[in-house]
Every structure is written in C-alpha cells, then in structure tokens.
Design an enzyme around this catalytic site. Structure first.
Site, mmCIF file in Angstrom:
data_model
loop_
_atom_site.group_PDB
_atom_site.id
_atom_site.type_symbol
_atom_site.label_atom_id
_atom_site.label_comp_id
_atom_site.label_asym_id
_atom_site.label_seq_id
_atom_site.Cartn_x
_atom_site.Cartn_y
_atom_site.Cartn_z
ATOM 1 N N VAL A 13 1.364 -1.516 -0.142
ATOM 2 C CA VAL A 13 0.034 0.142 -0.177
ATOM 3 C C VAL A 13 0.807 1.517 0.085
ATOM 4 C CG1 VAL A 13 -1.446 1.083 1.018
ATOM 5 C CG2 VAL A 13 -1.527 -1.387 1.288
ATOM 6 N N THR A 36 10.169 -5.916 4.547
ATOM 7 C CA THR A 36 8.829 -6.534 3.718
ATOM 8 C C THR A 36 8.709 -5.870 2.519
ATOM 9 O OG1 THR A 36 7.005 -5.442 5.193
ATOM 10 C CG2 THR A 36 8.152 -8.229 6.252
ATOM 11 N N GLY A 37 9.653 -4.985 2.347
ATOM 12 C CA GLY A 37 9.146 -4.633 1.764
ATOM 13 C C GLY A 37 10.626 -4.713 0.378
ATOM 14 N N PHE A 70 3.099 3.737 6.839
ATOM 15 C CA PHE A 70 2.842 2.469 6.520
ATOM 16 C C PHE A 70 3.913 1.230 7.121
ATOM 17 C CE2 PHE A 70 1.538 5.672 3.426
ATOM 18 C CZ PHE A 70 -0.151 4.920 3.309
ATOM 19 N N ALA A 72 4.568 -1.153 9.394
ATOM 20 C CA ALA A 72 4.112 -1.752 10.313
ATOM 21 C C ALA A 72 4.163 -3.430 10.015
ATOM 22 C CB ALA A 72 2.925 -1.702 10.743
ATOM 23 N N PHE A 73 4.350 -4.281 10.426
ATOM 24 C CA PHE A 73 4.268 -5.266 10.655
ATOM 25 C C PHE A 73 3.065 -5.974 10.330
ATOM 26 C CE2 PHE A 73 8.339 -6.132 12.303
ATOM 27 C CZ PHE A 73 9.372 -6.450 10.764
ATOM 28 N N TYR A 138 -1.682 -8.354 16.465
ATOM 29 C CA TYR A 138 -1.908 -7.404 15.414
ATOM 30 C C TYR A 138 -2.358 -6.188 15.484
ATOM 31 C CZ TYR A 138 -2.734 -4.970 10.609
ATOM 32 O OH TYR A 138 -3.177 -4.231 9.552
ATOM 33 N N SER A 201 -8.237 -23.847 -0.446
ATOM 34 C CA SER A 201 -8.922 -23.476 0.688
ATOM 35 C C SER A 201 -9.775 -23.131 1.494
ATOM 36 C CB SER A 201 -7.839 -24.233 2.184
ATOM 37 O OG SER A 201 -7.069 -25.130 1.683
ATOM 38 N N TYR A 203 -12.284 -22.120 3.726
ATOM 39 C CA TYR A 203 -12.383 -22.802 5.802
ATOM 40 C C TYR A 203 -13.796 -22.551 6.145
ATOM 41 C CZ TYR A 203 -7.121 -22.538 5.123
ATOM 42 O OH TYR A 203 -5.383 -22.996 4.869
#
Length: 322
Positions: A13, A36-37, A70, A72-73, A138, A201, A203
């Site tokens: 994002v 993570t980016g 932005f 954040a985990f 989270y 899957s 759920y």
C-alpha cells in the site's frame, strides 16, 4: 507542491500511495527498512532511505509538510506467536516516529490503520463508532497506535487521520501484493491459477451467508491510495479523524474463486477445510464518514476488475523471476 515522508513506502500500500503522491507533483521521501518491502516498488522520482522508523529523527526535519505512516508488520498469525515483534515495531516504532515529528515540528499525519481493530463485529456494516475489540496482537497494536495518535492530537495539536482498511486488493502498475507468507485470498487463489498451489482451501462452508462461505469487503489499492491524498487535505489541527475505507459491498470466498476462474480461464480446485477461529461470517465497511469528511468515493468496486489487475501483476512477477 508539498514534501512528504512515506514510512513503509516500499511495501504494497505504501508504494502505491507514494506513486500517487509523485504523480500529483509532490516531493516524496520513502523510509523503509526493506524487511518486507521491495526497493523496486519505490516510485521513480522519490528519494529512498533504507532505515527504520525508530530512527526517523535522523531524517525528519521542518521541511516536511506531513508523514504518511505505513511501516508496520501485518501478519495476523505471526502476531499471535510473536506478539513482542508487533509491540516493538508497530507501537514502539510509532512512538519514536511521533516524537521525531514533534521535535521537527511536522504536525500532520495520515496513519494506515485496519479493520482488525474492530475484531468480531457487533453489526454490519461496521461504522467507526462500533466497539473496538481486536482478536490478535496485530489488531491490538494498531488500535494502541490509534489511541496514541489521539493523545498526541489532544496534547500537542497534531492533525491526524487514521484510515481503517478492509480487504485491500488489486495492483497499480508494477506494485501489487507480495507477502511472505501470503495470507490474502485473491493472491492465494491466483497462485492456484499460476500452478504454484494445487488448490485453494475454503475455511468453512456453513456460515450464515448466501453460499455458506465468509463475506468480505474488497477495495482496490488505487482507490485506497486516493483516500490518503484526500486525508492530507482533511487533517485538522488537534483532531484525530478515523475513517473506514471499503466499498460497502461484500463478496463471498466462493464468489472470489469463481471470479478468478472467469478472469484467468483456469480451473481453481477447492478443498473445504474446517473454520478458522476468529473468522467472522461477514466483514463489510460503512465508508459514509470517508465520503462525508474526505470527499472520497471508490471508483473501482468491480470485483472482476480488481482481480484482473492483480492477475496482470502476478503474471508479470512470475515472468520477472524466470
């Protein structure tokens, strides 16, 4: 032209918002530790700093007009088994960022919040006045930041807007979802279409919904980005404005899978699995406040269009890795 710091601007994002800011003619600095980016997601024309939000004071100065946050985990499952990671980064990191903003006299903030702050909804569609009862560390970390920001506004005159996203999807140019591990439905189903998974899957197929599967509110990432630019204009000194961002319409898991079949032309085998704990039957947003206060109206509400953009990005990413 304004000057903005975008923390986490190499992520999904954040990079799309940074691209919209650059395209609007603004000066943009992206701060991201690339945990993570992706460096290539940072838009051309933006300055890039590889660093942590805990150290934002090294780069933040009075020349910046605002911060869009932005960094954040965001993996719900990981937060359950490693909550300290989420408290340290999402809460502790934001506390350091707010202190840096205070010291640099940068007095406007747009924060990437989440529908996970609500937990199990008490009514549908969800409004900003509904109770907040997050069911994961989270969600709790994001809610804690919202409380922190509210205090900063009241005590120090910060102008802040928290945007609570529902299910963000789609892609914008060369920027799309690349989570590791992937946990979002649309990219997971697209992995089946690409042959990276044998099946999807599902759920639970016994929920009180029209087809028995969970219903979620999907919003295109480009619509989401546009809301952030509007939020910058709507931010008011001393006020913490909280707005939900969603389409106000829900699509079931089976509707998403069927849409992916139509868009990709691939068969998508399904395997019914047990319900997951904490999965509400329906999560749909009321975005009335965003319409009223930001002047925001999503324009890409068609699920097939959202999936088509995500599919184009998935295929480009697959070919780039060959």
């Amino acid at each position: 032209m304004s000057k903005y710091l975008v923390t986490g601007g190499a992520g999904y994002v954040g990079s799309v918002v940074a691209a919209h800011l650059v395209e609007a003619g603004h000066e943009v600095t992206v701060l991201d530790d690339l945990s993570t980016g992706f460096r290539e997601a940072v838009p051309a024309g933006a300055e890039f700093i590889e660093g942590r939000i805990q150290d934002a004071a090294e780069w933040l100065n009075p020349s910046f007009d605002a911060v869009l946050h932005f960094a954040a985990f965001s993996q719900v499952g990981e937060s359950v088994v490693n909550p300290e990671k989420y408290w340290s980064n999402n809460v502790g990191g934001t506390m350091a960022l707010l202190a840096a903003m205070r010291d640099a006299d940068v007095r406007t903030l747009v924060f990437s919040s989440t529908a996970a702050t609500y937990g199990e909804p008490v009514s549908t569609p969800i409004t900003e006045t509904d109770p907040t009862a997050p069911t994961s560390p989270y969600g709790a970390s994001k809610l804690a930041v919202d409380h922190m920001i509210a205090g900063e506004c009241a005590a120090h005159g910060l102008a802040a807007v928290s945007l609570r996203y529902f299910n963000v999807a789609g892609a914008y140019g060369n920027r799309g979802e690349r989570h590791d591990p992937e946990s979002h439905l649309i990219p997971l189903v697209l992995q089946v279409a690409l042959g990276e998974r044998e099946f999807i899957s599902v759920y639970g197929d016994d929920y009180p919904t029209p087809d028995g599967t969970c219903v979620r509110d999907y919003i295109h990432v480009a619509d989401l980005a546009e809301a952030h630019l509007l939020a910058l204009d709507a931010a008011t000194a001393g006020e913490h404005l909280v707005c939900n961002l969603g389409n106000g319409n829900g699509f079931s898991v089976r509707e998403v899978v069927e849409t992916v079949r139509k868009v990709t032309g691939h068969p998508i085998p399904e395997v019914i699995a047990a319900r997951r704990g904490g999965d509400p039957a329906v999560l749909v947003a009321s975005a009335a406040r965003a319409h009223e206060r930001l002047g925001w109206q999503p324009s890409r509400a068609d699920l097939a269009g959202i999936v088509a953009d995500a599919w184009a990005f998935a295929r480009r990413t697959e070919h780039a890795g060959e």
